[in-house]
Design a protein around this motif. Structure first.
Motif, short mmCIF file in Angstrom:
data_model
loop_
_atom_site.label_atom_id
_atom_site.label_comp_id
_atom_site.label_asym_id
_atom_site.label_seq_id
_atom_site.Cartn_x
_atom_site.Cartn_y
_atom_site.Cartn_z
N UNK A 149 0.93 -1.10 -0.25
CA UNK A 149 -0.07 -0.01 -0.10
C UNK A 149 0.81 1.31 -0.15
N UNK A 150 0.47 2.37 -0.56
CA UNK A 150 1.07 3.56 -0.61
C UNK A 150 0.65 4.08 0.77
N UNK A 151 1.76 4.86 1.34
CA UNK A 151 1.73 5.37 2.59
C UNK A 151 0.59 6.16 2.95
N UNK A 152 0.06 7.23 1.80
CA UNK A 152 -1.09 8.26 2.00
C UNK A 152 -2.15 7.33 2.11
N UNK A 153 -2.26 6.06 1.67
CA UNK A 153 -3.64 5.39 2.01
C UNK A 153 -3.83 4.69 3.12
N UNK A 154 -2.85 4.89 4.09
CA UNK A 154 -2.77 4.07 5.42
C UNK A 154 -4.00 4.70 6.37
N UNK A 155 -4.45 3.84 7.16
CA UNK A 155 -5.38 4.54 8.23
C UNK A 155 -4.24 5.22 9.27
N UNK A 156 -5.09 5.88 10.10
CA UNK A 156 -4.21 6.52 11.50
C UNK A 156 -3.58 5.57 12.00
N UNK A 157 -4.47 4.43 12.50
CA UNK A 157 -3.58 3.35 13.18
C UNK A 157 -2.50 2.65 12.58
N UNK A 158 -2.77 2.59 11.11
CA UNK A 158 -1.86 1.85 10.48
C UNK A 158 -0.49 2.58 10.51
N UNK A 159 -0.81 3.92 10.22
CA UNK A 159 0.38 4.76 10.01
C UNK A 159 1.19 5.10 11.35
N UNK A 160 0.32 4.85 12.44
CA UNK A 160 1.30 4.43 13.62
C UNK A 160 1.81 3.54 13.56
N UNK A 161 1.65 2.42 13.41
CA UNK A 161 2.19 1.06 13.28
C UNK A 161 3.60 1.15 12.14
N UNK A 162 3.24 1.88 10.99
CA UNK A 162 4.25 2.18 10.04
C UNK A 162 5.52 2.86 10.88
N UNK A 163 5.12 3.82 11.82
CA UNK A 163 6.10 4.65 12.50
C UNK A 163 6.70 3.82 13.53
N UNK A 164 6.07 2.97 14.07
CA UNK A 164 6.78 1.89 15.01
C UNK A 164 7.87 1.17 14.37
N UNK A 165 7.30 0.57 13.03
CA UNK A 165 8.09 -0.36 12.44
C UNK A 165 9.41 0.61 11.95
N UNK A 166 9.35 1.96 11.57
CA UNK A 166 10.53 2.77 11.12
C UNK A 166 11.43 2.88 12.55
N UNK A 167 10.80 3.04 13.52
CA UNK A 167 11.57 3.22 14.94
C UNK A 167 12.33 2.00 15.23
N UNK A 168 12.00 0.86 14.60
CA UNK A 168 12.65 -0.48 15.00
C UNK A 168 13.76 -0.82 13.99
N UNK A 169 13.72 -0.24 12.61
CA UNK A 169 14.40 -0.68 11.86
C UNK A 169 15.94 -0.77 12.18
N UNK A 170 16.73 -0.13 12.87
CA UNK A 170 18.08 -0.16 13.08
C UNK A 170 18.32 -1.15 14.30
N UNK A 171 17.07 -2.03 14.53
CA UNK A 171 17.36 -2.90 15.89
C UNK A 171 17.93 -2.33 17.28
N UNK A 172 17.00 -1.31 17.65
CA UNK A 172 17.55 -0.32 18.72
C UNK A 172 17.51 -0.97 20.19
N UNK A 173 18.46 -0.80 20.79
CA UNK A 173 18.74 -1.24 22.06
C UNK A 173 17.80 -0.34 23.13
N UNK A 174 17.60 0.94 22.76
CA UNK A 174 16.90 1.81 23.59
C UNK A 174 15.77 2.31 22.70
N UNK A 175 14.63 2.35 23.06
CA UNK A 175 13.41 2.44 22.28
C UNK A 175 12.54 3.58 22.90
#
Ligand code: ATP
Length: 323
Positions: A149-175
């Motif tokens: 899906x294109x990012x502009x077609x995501x619902x508010x909750x899906x967008x939140x989850x995408x932001x969550x995934x982006x926060x995890x991309x670098x396999x952080x030790x501190x989140x």
């Protein structure tokens, strides 16, 4: 004259202050931090330590200073006075942030349009030497079905989850997660909080902000309550819930009895409203028995459950009244 007492909050604060003298190098240390935006004092002398592997919630009503605190920890802001340390270094220095391996999901963050979910994750992964696989990110964020899906077609909750995934991309030790469940429905919220629990079980340090006490149950071992830029309580989620689920017991009483009432162990706060005395307590049944034992009559008795907001206020007013 209004007299106040808040023993439990005090004991937790004492414990937080004692923690300042513990392990040599916490992941995060705020030492007497203030932050002003012009004339607005967003933080007023906040000191805290967060150790590696802790899961901490910053809880507080709107405007309490939660986002400001996280922004300071992330090095996005500098304190007006006091000191902020990330693994003993200055978080505004990029090398210190990189070494901390942190990931952040910030409030009102945006993602670019005209790109598919999977492509965006792949682009961000290319910035990191130790990124998590795209499929794993899609799984954690429950976005497998939306990967094309294109990012502009995501619902508010899906967008939140995408932001969550982006926060995890670098396999952080501190989140860092700033109001992560905003805009999520109950089912997504529950699954999302379970993912955060798993990330913590894997040994990550988690710092999240919320004004929803329900978010921290079973998730954060430790809850730091902020109100008007100050820490008003620091304890386990059970302790904070117990504190925030208090009741107001009020009845007609002579003012000269206030000292006696304040000394009853179940009375966390005492306030006078004209001829009525208002007692804030965690257990109104036990308090009524205590009052009876002390021979204190309770004419025109009223018992009312405190809202979370009122419980916060009950904890903060004492601070304001101190010289
Ligand atoms: P919320 O739950 O609403 O997000 P918060 O606890 O995260 O609130 P902050 O965003 O840290 O609170 O704001 C603390 C105080 O600082 C508020 O009074 C807010 O209006 C003020 N504030 C925050 N950012 C700025 C800014 N850039 N300029 C001026 N005032 C600001």
């Amino acid at each position: 004259m209004t007299e106040t007492l808040e023993r439990r909050g005090m004991s937790m604060k004492v414990r937080a202050e004692a923690a300042l003298t513990q392990s040599p190098q916490p992941v995060i240390c705020l030492d007497q931090v203030t932050k002003c935006y012009g004339t607005v004092q967003a933080l007023r002398g906040v000191s805290l330590r967060i150790e590696a592997g802790e899961s901490v919630a910053l809880l507080g009503p709107n405007g309490a200073g939660k986002t400001t605190a996280i922004s300071l920890m992330l090095g996005l802001l500098r304190p007006s006075t006091g000191r902020v340390l990330l693994n003993g270094g200055d978080p505004t220095v990029p090398a210190v942030r990189r070494a901390a391996r942190l990931g952040a999901m910030l409030q009102n963050a945006r993602v670019i349009d005209l790109v598919r979910v999977r492509e965006l994750l792949d682009v961000f992964r290319s910035y990191y030497a130790q990124s998590l696989p795209t499929d794993e990110l899609l799984e954690i964020a429950q976005l497998r079905e939306k990967q094309q899906s294109y990012t502009q077609h995501l619902s508010g909750g899906e967008l939140q989850r995408l932001l969550f995934a982006l926060a995890l991309v670098g396999n952080p030790r501190l989140l860092f997660l700033d109001e992560p469940t905003a805009g999520m429905d109950v089912a997504s919220r529950r699954r999302f909080l379970e993912r955060i629990r798993e990330l913590h079980r894997d040994g990550r340090t988690i710092v999240l902000t919320t004004h929803n006490l329900a978010d921290v149950e079973g998730l954060s071992q430790r809850v730091i309550v902020l109100n008007e830029g100050r820490i008003v309580a620091d304890g386990s989620s059970e302790e904070i819930r117990a504190m925030a689920s208090g009741q107001f017991v009020s009845f007609l009483a002579e003012e000269q009895n206030d000292q006696l009432l304040a000394a009853i162990p179940g009375v966390l706060r005492i306030e006078r409203q004209g001829p009525r005395v208002v007692l804030f307590t965690r257990d109104s049944d036990a308090l009524l028995k205590d009052l009876q034992r002390h021979g204190i009559a309770t004419p025109h008795l009223e018992i009312r459950r405190a809202s979370l907001e009122e419980a916060f206020l009950a904890l903060t007013r004492r601070e304001e009244e101190q010289p």
